[in-house]
Every structure is written in C-alpha cells, then in structure tokens.
Design a protein around this motif. Structure first.
Motif, short mmCIF file in Angstrom:
data_model
loop_
_atom_site.label_atom_id
_atom_site.label_comp_id
_atom_site.label_asym_id
_atom_site.label_seq_id
_atom_site.Cartn_x
_atom_site.Cartn_y
_atom_site.Cartn_z
N LEU B 46 37.35 30.28 43.70
CA LEU B 46 37.49 31.63 43.81
C LEU B 46 36.07 32.41 43.42
CD1 LEU B 46 41.08 32.76 43.34
CD2 LEU B 46 39.92 32.39 45.44
N VAL B 47 35.70 31.85 42.23
CA VAL B 47 34.48 32.44 41.67
C VAL B 47 33.26 31.96 42.23
CG1 VAL B 47 33.10 32.43 39.48
CG2 VAL B 47 35.75 32.83 39.49
N ASP B 48 33.23 30.75 42.68
CA ASP B 48 32.29 30.04 43.49
C ASP B 48 31.88 30.78 44.69
OD1 ASP B 48 30.24 27.88 43.80
OD2 ASP B 48 31.59 27.28 45.49
N ALA B 49 32.97 31.26 45.27
CA ALA B 49 32.98 31.87 46.62
C ALA B 49 32.34 33.33 46.46
CB ALA B 49 34.47 32.16 47.17
N GLY B 50 32.04 33.80 45.08
CA GLY B 50 31.62 35.10 45.04
C GLY B 50 32.39 36.16 44.53
N HIS B 51 33.60 35.89 43.93
CA HIS B 51 34.50 36.87 43.61
C HIS B 51 33.77 37.22 42.26
CE1 HIS B 51 37.67 37.75 46.05
NE2 HIS B 51 37.86 36.45 46.55
N THR B 52 33.97 38.62 41.89
CA THR B 52 33.39 38.95 40.59
C THR B 52 34.67 39.47 39.73
OG1 THR B 52 33.17 41.18 41.43
CG2 THR B 52 31.20 39.82 41.29
N VAL B 53 36.09 39.44 40.26
CA VAL B 53 37.20 39.94 39.56
C VAL B 53 38.22 39.14 40.12
CG1 VAL B 53 38.82 41.70 38.84
CG2 VAL B 53 36.34 42.42 39.59
N VAL B 54 38.72 38.11 39.33
CA VAL B 54 40.06 37.27 39.47
C VAL B 54 40.87 37.32 38.30
CG1 VAL B 54 40.41 35.03 40.09
CG2 VAL B 54 38.33 35.62 40.69
N GLU B 55 41.95 37.86 38.85
CA GLU B 55 43.16 37.94 38.00
C GLU B 55 44.01 36.46 37.75
OE1 GLU B 55 46.26 41.58 38.10
OE2 GLU B 55 47.07 39.83 39.14
N THR B 56 43.77 36.11 36.69
CA THR B 56 44.08 34.58 36.52
C THR B 56 45.63 34.35 36.22
OG1 THR B 56 43.68 34.78 34.12
CG2 THR B 56 41.72 34.07 35.61
#
Lengths: 311, 311
Positions: B46-56
């Motif tokens: 998800l981060v690699d796709a460009g997300h800057t906020v990922v609720e983990t």
C-alpha cells in the motif's frame, strides 16, 4: 424506506422520471432467454411498483438479439396501463411497422457517438445509421409516437479511448434535429466521472439541446454511476435510466457490465427527497424474484442489503 | 489510468489525502486471521502504491478483535517510511503505552454518535467512552502524536434510526476540544445520501470545526459511498477514508458491509484531476493479490473491471 431521514440538497430537481430499462437492456444479454410469461410478469411488477416508463423489448432482428425474439408475443400479453409508457427499441421501418401494429406509442432508436462502436453494434458508420433512423423517426413523429434516441459511448469507447464532448454534441444535434423527443446519453463502458458529465451536459445545452429532453444512462462498471447521476441532477437533468436489480449491460462492448441498479438510485433519490413515484420495497421484491429466476444474485448493493435484512 | 480523460469539476479541492484503512478496518472482521507476514506485505504494498496514510492495526484487546492480536509483532516488522503515517487504533492508556513503545506517531480513538452503538461497540455510554479517551488524547498530544477521532453512526444507526446532525456535532466538538487533530465521520451502516452529508458538514463547520480537520468514512452498503464523497468534496473535505479492494466493514453493526473501495475512489478522483499520489494499477495488483489470500474476489467495481480486463 426513509427511516434514515430525508435531506434535500440545494439545486436539485424536485422530481425525477426513472426510465426502467431492465426488461430490454437488462435481459438482452442473458445466456438463456427467460420465458415470455416471466418477462410479462416482470414488466407488470415494475409498473405495479410505480414505474411510469418501462422499456419492454426490442424489434432488432432475432439473429442479433435472440433473447428478445418474443417481442410480439410479449407485447400481446401486456395490458398497457394509463399514464405508463412502454418504449420499445426499433432499428428500422420494418420494426416500426411491427411496433405500431401492436399499439406501441413510444419507440427508441440507438446511435453511437463513435465510429468503431457504430460498426460493431450496427454494422454501419455513424452517418449510415443516422440515415437508417431518419425515416423511422419521421414516420413515428407523424404518428405522434415519442422517440427516445440512445447515444452510446458518450464518454469513452474501449477501442477509441476518450470520446470528445464535441463528437457527442454533433451526433446529438442531428438526432434531435431529426425529430427525436428525448436523448439518452450512454456511458456504455462506465468510465465517466462527474466532471466529464458536467462538461458534456454544458456542451449540449450550449448547443441548444434542452436539458429537459436529456436522460442519463450510466453503467456502474467502475462504481461511478451514482456520483455521475448526482452531477447530472446538479446540472438539471430530470430523466435517469436504471435497471431493476442492476440487470444487464451491453453484449457488444468489452467490460460493459453493470447498468445502474434502480434500487441504488432510489435510495439516493429518496434520501434527497426527490419524488419518483416508485416504491423501493416493491422493486426489491421484484428484483429478488427475478434473481431467483435467473439463478444468480442481484449486483445491486441496496438489493443485497435489504434482501438480507428482511428475509 | 487516465485513458478516458481528466475533467475537473469546479469547486473541488486540487488534492485529497486518502486514509487507507484496509489493514485495520478491512481485516478486523475476517473469520480466519491472516498470517502476520501477509499483513506486513499488504501494508508495504500500500505504501509502495503511494499511500501516505495507512492505518495498520489496533490495540483493542484481542478478546474483542482476535484478528489484530498480532499488533505488536506486525508493527515490529514494518519499516516506517519517511512521509508516511501509520496510525493505529488505541482504546485506552495501556494501548497508548504499547503503541508509543513501538514508535507509533499517529493514533486513532473511536467514539460513537449514538448511545446504542457506544454500548454495543465499547460497552460504555458515550460520556463514559469520552472520559476513557480524554487522558489518552491528552498524553498523545503531549508526546506530539497525532490523534484521529473516529465517530461512528453519524447518519443512521440500526437501532436508533436517523441520527440528528446536532447529536454528531455535540460529540464531535467534545472530541476536538479534547485535542484530537482529525475527525473521521463514519457512515457505519452506509445509509447516508448526499443531502445528509452536506447538512452535517455545514453543521460541523458552523459549530467551529475546521473543514481541513474533517475526514469522511463512507460505507457502500447501499451503493452511496462515492456520491456522498462527491458531496463531501463539494463541501471542502480533503481527507477521505477508503479500504483497498473494499475490504471490511464493522463486526458489531447489523448490515455494515462494504467500506468504500479505494480503487473506486481513485477512479473518480483521477477522472476529476484531483491529486492523491496513489497509483491505481499498483493498488489493483495489491487487491488482486489480497483477494487470492482471502479466497474471495474483491467487491470493488473497479478492481473487478480492471482485473478482468488485464489478465
């Protein structure tokens, strides 16, 4: 069905006419055609739910759409209710003859905004298809029969990509100049987003096409149909095409699945306090009944939620 | 992914921050919890796709959400990327201690606009839950940790019906007064329509809550999520919660299925020319990969359309 409140949004119409396309657009793609008595019951249920416009069938040659080869038998079984319109698709003068003989008072012709789809769907250029429709529309109007013009691929085309608004305006103007009484803008492959919708509607009205004659026909292929509908309502559109339970799509367009489900549309319109005259509960019962006949669940989110909740 | 054109709609923000809730809100409801290494890979994708906020994940007691019992192990496996926020759910001071010890810099607390859901989800009254969160928020803010406040049932509640906007405003004001830095308005059962959204946002801003601190969290239970998002964008909202592939829902709310799928949201935002920084293709690949691990297809319309088209 308004247990969660009605809150209008400023600038929207007070009333929307839903053009229910389930019996024709919804069923024309079925691998196994339904019995004619099931189709007749489907249409009667839709009218009983409050629909005032139900597209019933098509006089396209059975070689192309065998699913609707029973058009004459189906129309013969229907009792036309007062105040309800039952448009049928008519591709040519022979189709018009057959429709008129059966008492049809509303027809639809179907054009394409793109050359590739015109060739694939109609086996003609855009020009040739308009030439084919011209005498149909002229004669229908002489008989005081209303003519809806479907215009496919108004936003994107799987072969040609983005479709320029001006291209749509050009074909739309010719259809309306021919005498069509209503224009249904089809997002046949479901790729539109709200800015495209607003821009196209702006271009059409700038070109002199009255917004009261414009319908929108969105597909939910990318989940955009209701947001696009909202943008269209904000632009003054008052006619929205939808298919009970989300039945159907287009057999000739790649990835063209998912007509907007009438139930999902109704949930939105009811919440906005926009009158439609259609009873959501009856419509859901109809879609559940149809899903049993087709042997697969409805893709409508609202049908799924409420069928689950109440059974 | 802009093959079908970009057309802005006036009055919308130029950029939207997506809060990707798939790993927490999406997976907390799974019958069979996924291995921790799959969750870690999911977050990294998800981060690699460009997300800057990922609720983990969540530090709620494993008795209540056994699916996220591996919170500490999962966080230990992650490499926190620069410029990316990884909020975790924290219900109490003990959860905050555990989160801080693992380097967490963003937490979320979760309140309810209705008493019934507060009792069912938190086993407390609304007042009691706010009392529980107050010291958590205060200490987090002292440590310069950002605090997102989820507010559930902002439009309707399955037990209480329509939820008045004033009720939401009252709880929201208390959360923000406590020091929360962001407010996520949850339509936990997916019943909202665009007029409700506009009215609630209007009530919140009239009460002094800055629109830049407001996020919307829509569920697609009735197919309304994207139309509601459009209404929120038109009202100035710039933070939208979504779940990759449409994963998840809420385990305690009747018929609460269907987080808004991030891919469907991205299709809309990309078409509107609104920047998100997220790559749709990479996100779809991730959702297809996750669907294989879960053994069921994504309910996202966009994932369905594009996974089918390109494979």
């Amino acid at each position: 069905m308004t247990a969660y409140g009605v809150t209008p949004l400023s600038g929207l119409p007070a009333r929307v006419t839903i053009c229910e396309v389930g019996p024709r657009d919804g069923l024309q793609n079925e691998a196994r055609p339904l019995p004619v008595e099931v189709k007749a019951e489907f249409i009667e249920r839709l009218v009983d739910a409050g629909h005032t416009v139900v597209e019933t069938t098509s006089f396209v040659h059975p070689r192309w759409v065998p699913q609707l080869a029973d058009a004459e038998e189906l129309l013969g079984r229907l009792t036309f209710a007062d105040g309800v319109r039952y448009p049928v698709l008519v591709p040519n003068e022979r189709g018009l003859d057959r429709a008129l003989a059966l008492g049809v008072r509303d027809i639809a012709v179907f054009a394409s905004a793109t050359e590739t789809f015109a060739r694939r769907n109609l086996n003609r250029t855009v020009d040739e298809s308009l030439t084919m429709f011209a005498p149909v529309v002229e004669r229908a109007r002489r008989e005081d029969v209303r003519v809806r013009a479907y215009l496919s691929m108004c936003f994107g085309d799987p072969w040609e990509g983005e479709v320029p608004a001006q291209r749509v305006v050009d074909v739309a103007k010719r259809l309306m100049a021919m005498g069509c009484t209503e224009l249904s803008l089809g997002d046949t492959i479901g790729v539109a987003t709200p800015g495209r919708v607003a821009a196209l509607l702006g271009a059409l009205t700038s070109a002199g096409i009255g917004i009261e004659t414009v319908a929108v026909h969105f597909h939910d292929t990318y989940g955009q149909a209701l947001a696009n509908t909202l943008a269209a309502l904000q632009h003054g559109v008052t006619i929205v095409d939808a298919s009970a339970g989300g039945l159907g799509g287009c057999p000739y367009a790649k990835s063209a699945t998912g007509n907007l489900a009438t139930e999902d549309l109704l949930w939105q319109l009811a919440g906005l306090g926009i009158e439609t005259g259609v009873d959501l509960r009856k419509l859901i019962d109809t879609s559940v009944w149809m899903a049993e006949r087709l042997g697969r669940p409805s893709p409508s989110r609202t049908v799924t939620a409420l069928a689950k909740e109440n059974r």
